[in-house]
Motif scaffolding. Structure first.
Motif, PDB file in Angstrom:
ATOM      1  N   VAL A 539       0.844  -1.196   0.000  1.00  0.00           N
ATOM      2  CA  VAL A 539       0.000   0.000   0.000  1.00  0.00           C
ATOM      3  C   VAL A 539       0.878   1.245   0.000  1.00  0.00           C
ATOM      4  CG1 VAL A 539      -1.898  -1.155   1.198  1.00  0.00           C
ATOM      5  CG2 VAL A 539      -0.154   0.046   2.527  1.00  0.00           C
ATOM      6  N   TRP A 540       0.295   2.329  -0.510  1.00  0.00           N
ATOM      7  CA  TRP A 540       0.956   3.635  -0.458  1.00  0.00           C
ATOM      8  C   TRP A 540       0.785   4.233   0.931  1.00  0.00           C
ATOM      9  CZ3 TRP A 540       4.018   4.328  -4.391  1.00  0.00           C
ATOM     10  CH2 TRP A 540       3.694   3.801  -5.641  1.00  0.00           C
ATOM     11  N   LEU A 541       1.474   5.328   1.171  1.00  0.00           N
ATOM     12  CA  LEU A 541       1.353   6.002   2.471  1.00  0.00           C
ATOM     13  C   LEU A 541      -0.070   6.449   2.748  1.00  0.00           C
ATOM     14  CD1 LEU A 541       4.599   8.167   2.497  1.00  0.00           C
ATOM     15  CD2 LEU A 541       4.085   6.212   3.943  1.00  0.00           C
ATOM     16  N   THR A 542      -0.839   6.662   1.697  1.00  0.00           N
ATOM     17  CA  THR A 542      -2.239   7.076   1.865  1.00  0.00           C
ATOM     18  C   THR A 542      -3.138   5.902   2.270  1.00  0.00           C
ATOM     19  OG1 THR A 542      -2.655   6.663  -0.491  1.00  0.00           O
ATOM     20  CG2 THR A 542      -1.989   8.905   0.150  1.00  0.00           C
ATOM     21  N   GLY A 543      -2.605   4.681   2.181  1.00  0.00           N
ATOM     22  CA  GLY A 543      -3.404   3.490   2.457  1.00  0.00           C
ATOM     23  C   GLY A 543      -3.963   2.846   1.205  1.00  0.00           C
ATOM     24  N   ALA A 544      -3.867   3.548   0.053  1.00  0.00           N
ATOM     25  CA  ALA A 544      -4.370   2.988  -1.203  1.00  0.00           C
ATOM     26  C   ALA A 544      -3.487   1.824  -1.646  1.00  0.00           C
ATOM     27  CB  ALA A 544      -4.390   4.072  -2.281  1.00  0.00           C
ATOM     28  N   GLU A 545      -4.118   0.789  -2.198  1.00  0.00           N
ATOM     29  CA  GLU A 545      -3.375  -0.386  -2.634  1.00  0.00           C
ATOM     30  C   GLU A 545      -2.784  -0.171  -4.024  1.00  0.00           C
ATOM     31  OE1 GLU A 545      -5.072  -4.214  -2.192  1.00  0.00           O
ATOM     32  OE2 GLU A 545      -6.140  -3.727  -0.336  1.00  0.00           O
ATOM     33  N   LEU A 546      -1.713  -0.883  -4.276  1.00  0.00           N
ATOM     34  CA  LEU A 546      -1.074  -0.856  -5.586  1.00  0.00           C
ATOM     35  C   LEU A 546      -1.972  -1.574  -6.587  1.00  0.00           C
ATOM     36  CD1 LEU A 546       1.556  -0.156  -7.150  1.00  0.00           C
ATOM     37  CD2 LEU A 546       2.395  -2.426  -6.509  1.00  0.00           C
ATOM     38  N   ASP A 547      -2.375  -0.882  -7.664  1.00  0.00           N
ATOM     39  CA  ASP A 547      -3.328  -1.474  -8.602  1.00  0.00           C
ATOM     40  C   ASP A 547      -2.718  -1.782  -9.972  1.00  0.00           C
ATOM     41  OD1 ASP A 547      -3.011   1.065  -9.513  1.00  0.00           O
ATOM     42  OD2 ASP A 547      -5.115   1.658  -9.333  1.00  0.00           O
ATOM     43  N   TYR A 548      -1.382  -1.842 -10.040  1.00  0.00           N
ATOM     44  CA  TYR A 548      -0.723  -2.312 -11.255  1.00  0.00           C
ATOM     45  C   TYR A 548       0.542  -3.059 -10.819  1.00  0.00           C
ATOM     46  CZ  TYR A 548       2.354   1.809 -10.727  1.00  0.00           C
ATOM     47  OH  TYR A 548       3.233   2.743 -10.263  1.00  0.00           O
ATOM     48  N   ASP A 549       1.196  -3.739 -11.745  1.00  0.00           N
ATOM     49  CA  ASP A 549       2.348  -4.591 -11.409  1.00  0.00           C
ATOM     50  C   ASP A 549       3.647  -3.950 -11.892  1.00  0.00           C
ATOM     51  OD1 ASP A 549       4.100  -6.546 -10.744  1.00  0.00           O
ATOM     52  OD2 ASP A 549       3.429  -7.995 -12.262  1.00  0.00           O
ATOM     53  N   GLU A 555      10.317 -10.418  -8.058  1.00  0.00           N
ATOM     54  CA  GLU A 555      10.070  -9.470  -6.963  1.00  0.00           C
ATOM     55  C   GLU A 555       8.564  -9.293  -6.762  1.00  0.00           C
ATOM     56  OE1 GLU A 555      12.468  -8.006  -5.105  1.00  0.00           O
ATOM     57  OE2 GLU A 555      14.064  -8.998  -6.234  1.00  0.00           O
ATOM     58  N   PRO A 556       8.134  -8.923  -5.566  1.00  0.00           N
ATOM     59  CA  PRO A 556       8.905  -8.858  -4.315  1.00  0.00           C
ATOM     60  C   PRO A 556       9.153 -10.257  -3.775  1.00  0.00           C
ATOM     61  CG  PRO A 556       6.615  -8.338  -3.877  1.00  0.00           C
ATOM     62  CD  PRO A 556       6.714  -8.523  -5.365  1.00  0.00           C
ATOM     63  N   ASN A 557      10.334 -10.481  -3.188  1.00  0.00           N
ATOM     64  CA  ASN A 557      10.664 -11.816  -2.691  1.00  0.00           C
ATOM     65  C   ASN A 557      10.879 -11.867  -1.184  1.00  0.00           C
ATOM     66  OD1 ASN A 557      13.157 -10.586  -2.364  1.00  0.00           O
ATOM     67  ND2 ASN A 557      14.091 -11.607  -4.131  1.00  0.00           N
ATOM     68  N   ASN A 558      10.831 -10.680  -0.517  1.00  0.00           N
ATOM     69  CA  ASN A 558      10.986 -10.623   0.943  1.00  0.00           C
ATOM     70  C   ASN A 558      12.219 -11.404   1.382  1.00  0.00           C
ATOM     71  OD1 ASN A 558      10.129  -9.637   3.438  1.00  0.00           O
ATOM     72  ND2 ASN A 558       9.028 -11.511   3.935  1.00  0.00           N
ATOM     73  N   HIS A 577      11.971  -3.248  -6.751  1.00  0.00           N
ATOM     74  CA  HIS A 577      12.483  -4.305  -5.872  1.00  0.00           C
ATOM     75  C   HIS A 577      12.023  -3.990  -4.450  1.00  0.00           C
ATOM     76  CE1 HIS A 577      15.605  -6.397  -8.453  1.00  0.00           C
ATOM     77  NE2 HIS A 577      15.175  -5.415  -9.232  1.00  0.00           N
ATOM     78  N   ASP A 578      11.712  -5.050  -3.688  1.00  0.00           N
ATOM     79  CA  ASP A 578      11.471  -4.824  -2.268  1.00  0.00           C
ATOM     80  C   ASP A 578      12.810  -4.826  -1.551  1.00  0.00           C
ATOM     81  OD1 ASP A 578      11.787  -7.544  -2.747  1.00  0.00           O
ATOM     82  OD2 ASP A 578      10.482  -8.157  -1.105  1.00  0.00           O
ATOM     83  N   VAL A 579      12.936  -3.937  -0.559  1.00  0.00           N
ATOM     84  CA  VAL A 579      14.194  -3.748   0.168  1.00  0.00           C
ATOM     85  C   VAL A 579      13.867  -3.565   1.645  1.00  0.00           C
ATOM     86  CG1 VAL A 579      15.372  -2.683  -1.801  1.00  0.00           C
ATOM     87  CG2 VAL A 579      14.145  -1.230  -0.174  1.00  0.00           C
ATOM     88  N   PRO A 580      14.843  -3.763   2.523  1.00  0.00           N
ATOM     89  CA  PRO A 580      14.603  -3.513   3.952  1.00  0.00           C
ATOM     90  C   PRO A 580      14.279  -2.042   4.220  1.00  0.00           C
ATOM     91  CG  PRO A 580      16.590  -4.826   3.623  1.00  0.00           C
ATOM     92  CD  PRO A 580      16.187  -4.328   2.278  1.00  0.00           C
ATOM     93  N   CYS A 581      13.369  -1.791   5.130  1.00  0.00           N
ATOM     94  CA  CYS A 581      13.000  -0.409   5.440  1.00  0.00           C
ATOM     95  C   CYS A 581      14.122   0.349   6.146  1.00  0.00           C
ATOM     96  CB  CYS A 581      11.729  -0.383   6.306  1.00  0.00           C
ATOM     97  SG  CYS A 581      10.247  -0.923   5.415  1.00  0.00           S
ATOM     98  N   ASP A 582      15.016  -0.392   6.830  1.00  0.00           N
ATOM     99  CA  ASP A 582      16.123   0.286   7.492  1.00  0.00           C
ATOM    100  C   ASP A 582      17.348   0.416   6.594  1.00  0.00           C
ATOM    101  OD1 ASP A 582      16.941  -2.325   7.418  1.00  0.00           O
ATOM    102  OD2 ASP A 582      17.322  -2.515   9.570  1.00  0.00           O
ATOM    103  N   TRP A 583      17.189   0.017   5.331  1.00  0.00           N
ATOM    104  CA  TRP A 583      18.269   0.174   4.352  1.00  0.00           C
ATOM    105  C   TRP A 583      18.373   1.647   3.998  1.00  0.00           C
ATOM    106  CZ3 TRP A 583      18.330  -2.004  -1.306  1.00  0.00           C
ATOM    107  CH2 TRP A 583      19.652  -2.048  -1.755  1.00  0.00           C
ATOM    108  N   GLU A 584      19.535   2.218   4.121  1.00  0.00           N
ATOM    109  CA  GLU A 584      19.740   3.637   3.840  1.00  0.00           C
ATOM    110  C   GLU A 584      20.023   3.832   2.353  1.00  0.00           C
ATOM    111  OE1 GLU A 584      22.711   5.219   6.433  1.00  0.00           O
ATOM    112  OE2 GLU A 584      21.414   5.107   8.205  1.00  0.00           O
ATOM    113  N   ILE A 585      19.064   4.451   1.663  1.00  0.00           N
ATOM    114  CA  ILE A 585      19.196   4.748   0.232  1.00  0.00           C
ATOM    115  C   ILE A 585      18.603   6.125  -0.020  1.00  0.00           C
ATOM    116  CG2 ILE A 585      19.173   2.348  -0.541  1.00  0.00           C
ATOM    117  CD1 ILE A 585      16.220   2.611  -1.133  1.00  0.00           C
TER     118      ILE A 585
END
Length: 599
Positions: A539-549, A555-558, A577-585
């Motif tokens: 989901v986005w920060l607004t809570g809306a779900e991702l509606d395309y691929d 990916e995402p492979n967690n 790509h899915d990445v760790p949230c604490d990954w600094e980028i």
């Protein structure tokens, strides 16, 4: 064969192995100073550009990390068995509690503010903005009381867990009256033979690492390492167990001197092969669930095998050399052994301050790097001689006080060294211009020909703790910020700009942004998408779900069970790509209006 008279089952202090253990701890300085001078693109901590010097720094880090901790845990098991045999289980555990648990329990709370102060000082000096002393104080004062991780003390934390588990296993073996004579005999014969130990332990390490896709021994500073990284904890427990078996099997430690020079030389050669092979294995460990190309598999196989040979050859070869040349118990080697605990504890915060000084000198990295190592070791040893060796802290860390090597001389040298650091004109000196974050160090406007680029977006950027917004640029209604932050800090930064972490509502918007970012940078940036609330529901920060691929293949492979945030530009393709949230980028903010430059 024997340079010194060491019995098969020693009853006195084994000076050679004690010195070896001390040097292994001190080698942490090489790793952490190296990380300061290694470019961020290579996993380092600095804004230094990639140069030929970087290869030397990277090899040094790889070389030390290759064998240091496995050898340390083998020695830890050996000396724990010695204590158990000599004094019994209770005394051994009391000793480990006093020497390991108590120092860890105190310094894991004392050191985080000091570490943050040192590296905040370093970053402020590199940026040449404001007073690094002020930044250092502010960051240290803002640290929480509970440390987020075990930092560089992770190996003490792991050792505490392993000693406790080892004691339980030992008691169980005693009560079940398991002799283990065959196993002890196998270990004794293997360790006493140079080439057999290389074959047996090298093969065992290869068979452990290859299925796990470990091209190097990982580390974990998490408080839950025993749950999150059980295979890593198991690896070090086996190393500890091997050390224990070496002692109780009455292995003749003099045999470690056999072919010690040849093994050390072989280890050096294999460490070079191990490092060179890394250039062909990039991305192998991330390719979970799919078979990598044959050339990458071959390179990875070479890396794991050469690394395993180097690990065993260096561990055993250096142990033999230390027994031969440091086994006399000379005052110098005793001093190194006794000081190593304090040096390791205090060296990391000193890295920041010393490397800030060394990095400000007009010298190439191949000189700055060894100077940083010497400087950190010098200050660590001076503080040990002045404030630790003869005091209650020395008794706390080493079990007894020792006479200082030259306390007055050390105090004078410490005052002069600190005076040089304080008097050095850090403010505004920096390490020269910061390396451009943009591709090929180009100009953003030239890289995005056809677009109107506001560079920099801020003349006076908002001031946020540990967040740098000075290099953000504006493209249409986006702020592209290359400096690396975690997910939550990225959200805070975007809101300070008056926007939000970017929300890409359509495939067309994704394609446009990915094209810009790929032209600007070679590194990934973060977007405002997460599945933290519910695994697999993005989901986005607004809570809306991702509606395309928008995801890349596979990916995402967690990966590792920790990837709950999303990034673009991680590979050459358009896919996410899915990445760790604490990954600094880096990150991209979406602004309410088109960027026109902000005062």
């Amino acid at each position: 064969m024997a340079a010194h008279d060491i019995s098969k089952q020693p009853s006195e202090r084994i000076h050679g192995l004690d010195a070896y253990r001390g040097v292994l701890m001190m080698l942490g300085i090489v790793i952490h100073v190296g990380m300061v001078f290694l470019p961020q693109e290579w996993g380092g901590w600095s804004d230094y550009p990639e140069t030929w010097d970087s290869y030397g720094v990277a090899w040094s880090i790889n070389f030390v990390h290759l064998f240091r901790m496995p050898a340390f845990f083998v020695l830890a098991g050996f000396f724990a068995a010695l204590l158990w045999k000599r004094y019994g289980m209770r005394e051994m555990l009391d000793n480990r509690f006093e020497r390991i648990v108590l120092p860890f329990g105190i310094f894991v709370f004392i050191l985080p503010p000091a570490v943050e102060a040192g590296f905040s000082f370093l970053s402020a000096t590199a940026e040449a903005k404001g007073s690094p002393w002020t930044r250092s104080y502010e960051v240290a004062a803002g640290q929480s009381l509970w440390p987020e991780s075990t930092m560089h003390l992770w190996f003490l934390y792991d050792l505490i867990c392993i000693v406790a588990l080892g004691a339980l296993v030992g008691v169980g073996i005693q009560r079940l009256k398991i002799s283990g004579e065959w196993l002890q005999g196998f270990v004794r014969r293997t360790v006493e033979s140079p080439w057999r130990s290389l074959l047996v332990f090298g093969l065992a390490n290869t068979l452990w690492c290859f299925p796990l896709r470990w091209d190097s021994i990982p580390t974990s500073s998490s408080w839950l390492a025993f749950l999150e990284a059980p295979m890593l904890m198991g690896y070090y427990f086996l190393a500890y167990g091997i050390g224990w078996l070496i002692y109780i099997s009455q292995t003749d430690v003099r045999s470690l001197q056999l072919r010690a020079r040849a093994l050390t030389a072989l280890g050096l050669i294999c460490s070079v092969v191990y490092y060179v092979a890394s250039f062909w294995t990039e991305g192998f460990e991330e390719q979970q669930g799919e078979l990598p190309p044959p050339d990458i598999i071959a390179a990875f196989s070479v890396r794991v095998l050469s690394g395993s040979i180097a690990l065993v050859a260096l561990s055993r070869g250096l142990a033999g050399l230390f027994i031969r040349y440091a086994g006399t118990g000379s005052p110098l080697w005793r001093y190194i052994s006794d000081s190593s605990y304090w040096v390791y504890l205090v060296h990391l915060p000193l890295c920041g301050f010393v490397c800030a000084f060394v990095g400000g000198l007009p010298l190439p990295v191949w000189i700055q790097f060894p100077l940083g190592i010497v400087g950190v070791a010098w200050l660590s040893l001076l503080t040990y001689d002045v404030a630790i060796r003869t005091t209650f802290l020395g008794r706390f860390l080493n079990g007894r006080k020792y006479p200082a090597a030259g306390r007055k001389r050390s105090a004078v040298a410490l005052v002069l060294t600190m005076g040089c650091l304080v008097a050095f004109p850090f403010e505004g000196s920096g390490r020269g211009e910061r390396v451009s974050p943009w591709r090929d160090q180009g100009d953003p406007q030239e890289l995005l020909a056809g677009e109107s680029v506001v560079d920099p977006l801020f003349e006076n950027p908002p001031v946020l703790p540990d967040v740098d917004l000075s290099r953000c640029i504006g493209v249409r209604n986006y702020a592209i910020c290359p400096d690396k932050e975690e997910y939550n800090d990225s959200i805070v930064a975007c809101r300070a700009l008056g926007g939000e972490l970017v929300i890409l509502e359509t495939e067309e918007e994704t394609a446009s942004l990915v094209e810009w970012v790929s032209r600007l940078m070679s590194e990934p940036v973060r977007v405002g998408m997460t599945d933290e609330a519910e695994d697999g529901r993005w989901v986005w920060l607004t809570g809306a779900e991702l509606d395309y691929d928008p995801w890349d293949d596979g990916e995402p492979n967690n990966y590792g069970g920790k990837e709950s945030c999303a990034a673009i530009n991680l590979t050459d393709g358009i896919g996410w790509h899915d990445v760790p949230c604490d990954w600094e980028i880096g990150f991209v903010c979406e602004l309410p209006v088109a960027a026109e430059g902000i005062d």
